[in-house]
Scaffold this motif. Sequence first.
Motif, PDB file in Angstrom:
ATOM      1  N   THR A  22     -10.335 -44.070  41.266  1.00 21.81           N
ATOM      2  CA  THR A  22     -10.715 -43.351  40.091  1.00 21.81           C
ATOM      3  C   THR A  22      -9.436 -42.415  39.896  1.00 21.81           C
ATOM      4  OG1 THR A  22     -12.978 -43.479  41.387  1.00 21.81           O
ATOM      5  CG2 THR A  22     -12.780 -41.568  39.857  1.00 21.81           C
ATOM      6  N   LEU A  23      -8.928 -41.894  40.635  1.00 19.39           N
ATOM      7  CA  LEU A  23      -7.747 -40.945  40.248  1.00 19.39           C
ATOM      8  C   LEU A  23      -6.653 -41.736  39.383  1.00 19.39           C
ATOM      9  CD1 LEU A  23      -6.777 -39.010  43.568  1.00 19.39           C
ATOM     10  CD2 LEU A  23      -7.416 -38.103  41.479  1.00 19.39           C
ATOM     11  N   ALA A  24      -6.483 -43.129  39.738  1.00 18.92           N
ATOM     12  CA  ALA A  24      -5.450 -43.848  38.989  1.00 18.92           C
ATOM     13  C   ALA A  24      -5.947 -43.963  37.597  1.00 18.92           C
ATOM     14  CB  ALA A  24      -5.350 -45.244  39.639  1.00 18.92           C
ATOM     15  N   MET A  25      -7.382 -44.321  37.587  1.00 18.84           N
ATOM     16  CA  MET A  25      -8.056 -44.473  36.175  1.00 18.84           C
ATOM     17  C   MET A  25      -7.817 -43.259  35.419  1.00 18.84           C
ATOM     18  SD  MET A  25     -11.466 -46.323  36.751  1.00 18.84           S
ATOM     19  CE  MET A  25     -11.766 -46.898  38.319  1.00 18.84           C
ATOM     20  N   GLU A  26      -8.172 -42.161  36.111  1.00 20.51           N
ATOM     21  CA  GLU A  26      -8.052 -40.701  35.351  1.00 20.51           C
ATOM     22  C   GLU A  26      -6.750 -40.395  34.708  1.00 20.51           C
ATOM     23  OE1 GLU A  26     -12.048 -38.998  37.383  1.00 20.51           O
ATOM     24  OE2 GLU A  26     -10.176 -38.257  38.199  1.00 20.51           O
ATOM     25  N   ALA A  27      -5.616 -40.916  35.630  1.00 21.05           N
ATOM     26  CA  ALA A  27      -4.434 -40.476  35.231  1.00 21.05           C
ATOM     27  C   ALA A  27      -3.779 -41.280  34.312  1.00 21.05           C
ATOM     28  CB  ALA A  27      -3.381 -40.595  36.589  1.00 21.05           C
ATOM     29  N   GLY A  28      -4.476 -42.400  33.805  1.00 20.19           N
ATOM     30  CA  GLY A  28      -4.204 -43.371  32.709  1.00 20.19           C
ATOM     31  C   GLY A  28      -3.446 -44.626  33.100  1.00 20.19           C
ATOM     32  N   LEU A  29      -3.429 -44.721  34.382  1.00 22.33           N
ATOM     33  CA  LEU A  29      -2.810 -45.994  34.915  1.00 22.33           C
ATOM     34  C   LEU A  29      -3.404 -47.274  34.310  1.00 22.33           C
ATOM     35  CD1 LEU A  29      -1.026 -44.201  36.655  1.00 22.33           C
ATOM     36  CD2 LEU A  29      -1.549 -45.561  38.407  1.00 22.33           C
ATOM     37  N   ASP A  30      -2.709 -48.483  34.367  1.00 16.39           N
ATOM     38  CA  ASP A  30      -3.296 -49.827  33.776  1.00 16.39           C
ATOM     39  C   ASP A  30      -4.200 -50.512  34.904  1.00 16.39           C
ATOM     40  OD1 ASP A  30      -1.985 -49.923  31.078  1.00 16.39           O
ATOM     41  OD2 ASP A  30      -0.335 -49.287  32.385  1.00 16.39           O
ATOM     42  N   GLY A  31      -3.981 -50.089  36.111  1.00 18.07           N
ATOM     43  CA  GLY A  31      -4.814 -50.737  37.035  1.00 18.07           C
ATOM     44  C   GLY A  31      -4.331 -50.412  38.562  1.00 18.07           C
TER      45      GLY A  31
END
Length: 227
Positions: free
Chosen positions: A141-150
Amino acid sequence: MTGNRLIVALDVEDAAAAEALLAKLAGVVTRVKVGLELYTAEGPELVRRLVGRGLDVMLDLKLHDIPETVARATSRAAELGVDLLTVHVAGGTKMMQAAVGAAAGRTRILGVTVLTSLTSRDLAEVAIEPSVEEVVVRRATLAMEAGLDGVVASPLEAARIRAAAPEDFLIVTPGVRPAASTADDQARVATPAAARAAGADLVVVGRPIRDAADPRAAAEAILRELA
Ligand code: C5P
């Protein structure tokens, strides 16, 4: 996502060994992963060569440092033309955002949630108390919120991440073992078909192909399972 869902980990000692493995996989495999061993031995030159040959390269450096350092390293990786680069989600939101900014759309950034060799007990030892699954889902979820691609996660958590993520958020799963293989040092494993069914877009396989008597046949069998 269409096309080849298999990423073969080139976990070998040098460029000659990588070329020998690639020769056996020619025409079957289009995605490869260069990790710590091969990158330490051969550096960016080999990565450039693989990219130049039309292979999609995942550069698995698992960056984890202060945001400025990660941003600068990400810029250098993006210049190599790699498709995917890994950073540790544990490096924090600012570090992940720095990587995304530095990649500037040239390279897709994946967040490593929890290494597939670790169990909840291993996490507790390093002062991380929640279960592996909780930590993985929270970090995804944190990765998504930070704008990572996956993210990189084990097949065992892929379904929970898939349920919470937009369709274009990549889930890449190592810890994939055909039914007949041994787990090696991987703790959270599943078969290629199970990983795919759980929502993995791409699977990373190393030793079951590298150490097979016939690596090409091993790769083809995994691709059939993933189709
Ligand atoms: O040989 P095996 O199939 O276990 O190789 C898995 C590869 O995926 C290794 O190169 C390992 O570094 C990498 N990896 C992993 N777990 C992660 C991220 C990367 O096993 N969370």
